[in-house]
Design an enzyme around this catalytic site. Structure first.
Site, mmCIF file in Angstrom:
data_model
loop_
_atom_site.group_PDB
_atom_site.id
_atom_site.type_symbol
_atom_site.label_atom_id
_atom_site.label_comp_id
_atom_site.label_asym_id
_atom_site.label_seq_id
_atom_site.Cartn_x
_atom_site.Cartn_y
_atom_site.Cartn_z
ATOM 1 N N GLY A 1 0.804 -0.966 0.149
ATOM 2 C CA GLY A 1 -0.035 -0.155 -0.202
ATOM 3 C C GLY A 1 0.836 1.258 0.003
ATOM 4 O O GLY A 1 1.997 1.123 0.154
ATOM 5 N N ASP A 2 0.258 2.376 -0.075
ATOM 6 C CA ASP A 2 0.941 3.701 -0.037
ATOM 7 C C ASP A 2 1.921 3.899 -0.963
ATOM 8 O O ASP A 2 3.095 4.520 -0.933
ATOM 9 C CB ASP A 2 1.396 3.850 1.318
ATOM 10 C CG ASP A 2 0.493 3.726 2.481
ATOM 11 O OD1 ASP A 2 -0.518 4.265 2.344
ATOM 12 O OD2 ASP A 2 1.031 3.188 3.347
ATOM 13 N N LYS B 1 -1.131 4.861 -5.639
ATOM 14 C CA LYS B 1 -2.370 4.344 -6.336
ATOM 15 C C LYS B 1 -3.197 5.536 -6.641
ATOM 16 O O LYS B 1 -3.608 5.835 -7.785
ATOM 17 C CB LYS B 1 -2.901 3.552 -5.745
ATOM 18 C CG LYS B 1 -2.488 1.964 -5.891
ATOM 19 C CD LYS B 1 -3.539 1.059 -4.967
ATOM 20 C CE LYS B 1 -3.917 1.216 -3.500
ATOM 21 N NZ LYS B 1 -2.508 1.419 -2.567
ATOM 22 N N ASN C 1 -9.832 2.093 5.686
ATOM 23 C CA ASN C 1 -8.423 1.914 6.001
ATOM 24 C C ASN C 1 -7.553 2.368 5.161
ATOM 25 O O ASN C 1 -6.547 3.005 5.283
ATOM 26 C CB ASN C 1 -8.138 0.404 6.320
ATOM 27 C CG ASN C 1 -8.775 -0.575 5.065
ATOM 28 O OD1 ASN C 1 -9.422 0.102 4.125
ATOM 29 N ND2 ASN C 1 -8.374 -1.748 5.253
ATOM 30 N N GLY D 1 -6.006 5.238 2.394
ATOM 31 C CA GLY D 1 -5.865 6.581 2.454
ATOM 32 C C GLY D 1 -5.274 7.086 1.014
ATOM 33 O O GLY D 1 -4.049 6.809 0.990
ATOM 34 N N HIS D 2 -5.921 7.753 0.002
ATOM 35 C CA HIS D 2 -5.290 7.887 -1.140
ATOM 36 C C HIS D 2 -5.093 9.414 -1.162
ATOM 37 O O HIS D 2 -6.043 10.285 -1.351
ATOM 38 C CB HIS D 2 -6.247 7.502 -2.536
ATOM 39 C CG HIS D 2 -6.324 6.004 -2.364
ATOM 40 N ND1 HIS D 2 -6.988 5.178 -3.352
ATOM 41 C CD2 HIS D 2 -5.635 4.903 -1.753
ATOM 42 C CE1 HIS D 2 -6.943 3.913 -3.221
ATOM 43 N NE2 HIS D 2 -5.806 3.719 -2.133
ATOM 44 N N THR D 3 -3.816 9.789 -1.292
ATOM 45 C CA THR D 3 -3.393 11.124 -1.498
ATOM 46 C C THR D 3 -3.536 11.597 -2.941
ATOM 47 O O THR D 3 -2.625 10.970 -3.683
ATOM 48 C CB THR D 3 -1.978 11.497 -0.932
ATOM 49 O OG1 THR D 3 -2.001 10.821 0.660
ATOM 50 C CG2 THR D 3 -1.601 12.915 -0.565
ATOM 51 N N ARG E 1 -21.918 -14.407 7.369
ATOM 52 C CA ARG E 1 -23.199 -14.171 6.961
ATOM 53 C C ARG E 1 -24.113 -13.458 8.277
ATOM 54 O O ARG E 1 -25.241 -13.886 8.101
ATOM 55 C CB ARG E 1 -23.753 -15.471 6.386
ATOM 56 C CG ARG E 1 -23.231 -15.925 5.358
ATOM 57 C CD ARG E 1 -23.051 -17.279 5.070
ATOM 58 N NE ARG E 1 -22.476 -18.183 6.066
ATOM 59 C CZ ARG E 1 -22.559 -19.405 6.079
ATOM 60 N NH1 ARG E 1 -23.401 -20.133 5.623
ATOM 61 N NH2 ARG E 1 -21.822 -20.031 6.922
ATOM 62 N N GLN F 1 -4.984 -1.037 -0.523
ATOM 63 C CA GLN F 1 -4.051 -1.620 0.182
ATOM 64 C C GLN F 1 -3.156 -2.328 -0.880
ATOM 65 O O GLN F 1 -2.730 -1.573 -2.044
ATOM 66 C CB GLN F 1 -4.353 -2.774 1.138
ATOM 67 C CG GLN F 1 -5.365 -2.115 2.319
ATOM 68 C CD GLN F 1 -6.538 -1.989 2.118
ATOM 69 O OE1 GLN F 1 -7.449 -2.433 1.343
ATOM 70 N NE2 GLN F 1 -6.786 -0.533 2.390
ATOM 71 N N THR G 1 -4.285 -7.327 5.578
ATOM 72 C CA THR G 1 -5.631 -6.874 5.437
ATOM 73 C C THR G 1 -6.888 -7.654 5.570
ATOM 74 O O THR G 1 -6.261 -9.062 5.322
ATOM 75 C CB THR G 1 -5.829 -5.363 4.820
ATOM 76 O OG1 THR G 1 -6.965 -4.873 5.165
ATOM 77 C CG2 THR G 1 -5.867 -5.958 3.437
ATOM 78 N N ALA H 1 -1.372 8.009 5.685
ATOM 79 C CA ALA H 1 -2.453 8.929 5.116
ATOM 80 C C ALA H 1 -3.562 9.051 6.013
ATOM 81 O O ALA H 1 -4.376 9.724 6.019
ATOM 82 C CB ALA H 1 -2.626 8.918 3.778
ATOM 83 N N LYS I 1 8.629 7.557 -6.483
ATOM 84 C CA LYS I 1 9.493 8.098 -5.454
ATOM 85 C C LYS I 1 10.751 8.065 -5.817
ATOM 86 O O LYS I 1 11.725 8.057 -5.185
ATOM 87 C CB LYS I 1 9.211 7.508 -4.215
ATOM 88 C CG LYS I 1 7.943 7.638 -3.669
ATOM 89 C CD LYS I 1 7.796 8.613 -2.517
ATOM 90 C CE LYS I 1 6.405 8.708 -1.788
ATOM 91 N NZ LYS I 1 6.111 9.481 -0.818
ATOM 92 N N ASP J 1 12.594 10.568 -7.338
ATOM 93 C CA ASP J 1 13.298 11.913 -6.901
ATOM 94 C C ASP J 1 13.883 11.483 -5.337
ATOM 95 O O ASP J 1 14.782 12.118 -5.079
ATOM 96 C CB ASP J 1 12.197 12.876 -6.872
ATOM 97 C CG ASP J 1 10.922 12.790 -6.234
ATOM 98 O OD1 ASP J 1 10.733 11.507 -5.928
ATOM 99 O OD2 ASP J 1 10.187 13.724 -6.085
#
Ligand code: IMP
Ligand code: MG
Length: 329
Positions: free
Chosen positions: A12-13, A16, A40, A42-44, A138, A175, A190, A247, A279, A281
Site C-alpha cells: 500500500g501507499d 495508487k 483503512n 488513504g489515497h493522497t 453471514r 492496500q 488486511t 495518510a 518516488k 526523486d
C-alpha cells in the site's frame, strides 16, 4: 466492456491515488470502481494544487466520472458522508457522481469499537477486519439495509450490463500485494483481496481486462505491528524526504529496500502490463539505493543504475515507468 486495473504491488501507499487520478484525466473512462477495502485506505491526491486524501471515494470524482464503491468493499457511513462533504467543499460535485453498490457491506459502530482494541496486527482501527468477518460469517449489514445510504445505492449489474451504453472502467485497488489476505505475510495482512482477481469480483468478466497498472515505490514501506524496517539509518532520511507517514493514521511507515522477488511475484499474479515506480526523486535525493534479490542485497550507486537493473530484469512484455513524487499531477 473494457476495464483497466490499478493495483499496488507492495504494502500500500505506493501512489495508487496519483496514478488513478492521472489515468482518469487522460483516458475516457465511464466509471471508476473501488474494488476492495474500506476507510483503512488513504489515497493522497493533488487536484488543482490542493491536497485531498480520500478513503472511500474513487478518483473518478475529480473528473466528472461516475465513481462507485463496489460490492467487494466495506463502507463506514460516517466516514463516507464526511468525505462527500469535504469534496463538495472543495468544489467537487460528489453527491452527483458517487454511488455505493447496494450489496457492499457496512462497517458498523460495533466493528469500529472492536477494531479499536487491536494490538497484535497494528490495524488502522477503521473496523475493516470485523466488517469482513461479519460479511463472511453471514451476519453482516449491507449498504441496502442502511436507509441513510439509500440515495447513493446502485445495482452494479444493471449499471454495467444493463444499459447498452459504452462501459469503460478504471478499477482502483486499495492496500497492496504484501497486505493481501492470501498472498501477504499472514496474519500481518488486511481482510480483503488486493489483487486484480479482486476487481473481477465486482461485476466484470475476465475478458474485459485490458491494462493492469501495477504501482510500486523505489523502496518499500509498511505500517503495522511486525518489524519491517531495515537497519541502515538511511531509512530515517528516506522517511523524512518521502513524507512516509500514514495518510489514514499518521503513523510513521517502516522503510526498507525493494524486495525484487516479491515484486516479480506480484507482477505475475496480478497480470501486470505496466509498472509505475514512484518516488524516484527521493532515491535521487539520498543518492543511494539497494534491492533485495535472491536473498542478497544488491547496491547501486544511484537511481540510474537501479532503473537500468529494473528495466533489464522485468519480465518480457512488462513496461516500466519511473516517476518522481514531486511531480504532482
Ligand atoms: P486493517 O486493514 O486496518 O485491518 O489493517 C491491517 C494491516 O494493513 C495493518 O498493518 C495496516 O497498517 C495495513 N493497512 C491497511 N490499509 C492500508 C493502506 O491503505 N495502506 C497501508 N497499509 C494499510
Ligand atoms: Mg495509502
Amino acid at each position: 466492456m473494457i476495464a483497466d486495473v490499478v493495483v499496488d504491488l507492495q504494502y500500500g501507499d505506493c501512489g495508487k491515488g496519483k496514478v488513478a487520478h492521472h489515468l482518469c484525466k487522460t483516458k475516457k473512462y465511464t466509471h471508476v470502481i473501488r474494488y476492495n477495502g474500506g476507510c483503512n485506505a488513504g489515497h493522497t491526491i493533488y487536484h488543482n494544487g490542493r491536497k485531498i486524501i480520500t478513503h472511500h471515494i474513487p478518483a473518478g470524482v475529480f473528473f466528472g466520472i461516475k465513481s462507485i464503491i463496489g460490492p467487494g468493499c466495506v463502507v463506514e457511513p460516517g466516514q463516507f458522508f464526511k468525505e462527500i462533504k469535504e469534496l463538495e467543499e472543495a468544489g467537487i460535485p460528489a453527491r452527483d457522481l458517487v454511488y455505493i453498490a447496494k450489496n457492499a457491506h457496512v462497517i458498523t459502530s460495533d466493528h469500529l469499537r472492536e477494531d479499536n482494541t487491536d494490538t497484535t496486527i497494528g490495524t488502522t482501527k477503521r473496523g475493516n477486519g470485523p466488517a469482513y468477518r461479519a460479511k463472511y460469517g453471514r451476519t453482516g449489514v449491507r449498504a441496502q439495509d442502511v436507509p441513510a445510504l439509500e440515495a447513493f445505492l446502485i445495482d452494479i449489474y444493471d449499471e454495467l450490463h444493463g444499459t447498452g451504453e459504452r462501459v469503460e472502467i478504471l478499477f482502483e485497488g486499495a492496500q497492496g500485494f504484501g497486505l493481501d489476505i492470501d498472498w501477504g505475510d499472514y496474519p500481518y495482512v488486511t481482510s480483503s483481496h488486493c489483487t486484480t482477481a479482486s476487481a473481477l469480483l465486482n461485476g466484470v468478466p475476465p475478458q474485459a481486462i485490458r491494462n493492469v497498472f501495477g504501482v510500486a515505490k523505489m523502496y518499500e514501506t509498511y505500517v503495522g505491528a511486525k518489524k519491517f524496517e531495515g537497519s541502515d539509518p538511511i531509512f530515517n532520511r528516506i522517511r523524512e524526504l518521502g513524507e512516509e507517514y500514514g495518510a489514514t493514521t499518521g503513523r510513521p511507515r517502516q522503510c526498507n529496500w525493494m524486495n525484487w522477488n516479491r515484486l516479480i511475484k506480484a507482477i505475475k499474479i496480478n497480470g501486470v502490463t505496466e509498472v509505475i515506480f514512484n518516488k524516484v526523486d527521493i532515491i535521487e535525493e539520498v543518492g543511494h539505493a539497494s534491492i533485495y534479490n535472491d536473498g542478497e542485497l544488491v547496491d547501486f550507486d544511484g537511481p540510474t543504475a537501479m532503473k537500468d537493473f529494473i528495466s533489464d530484469s522485468l519480465p518480457g512484455n512488462v513496461v516500466a515507468v519511473f516517476s518522481g513524487d514531486k511531480e504532482r499531477i
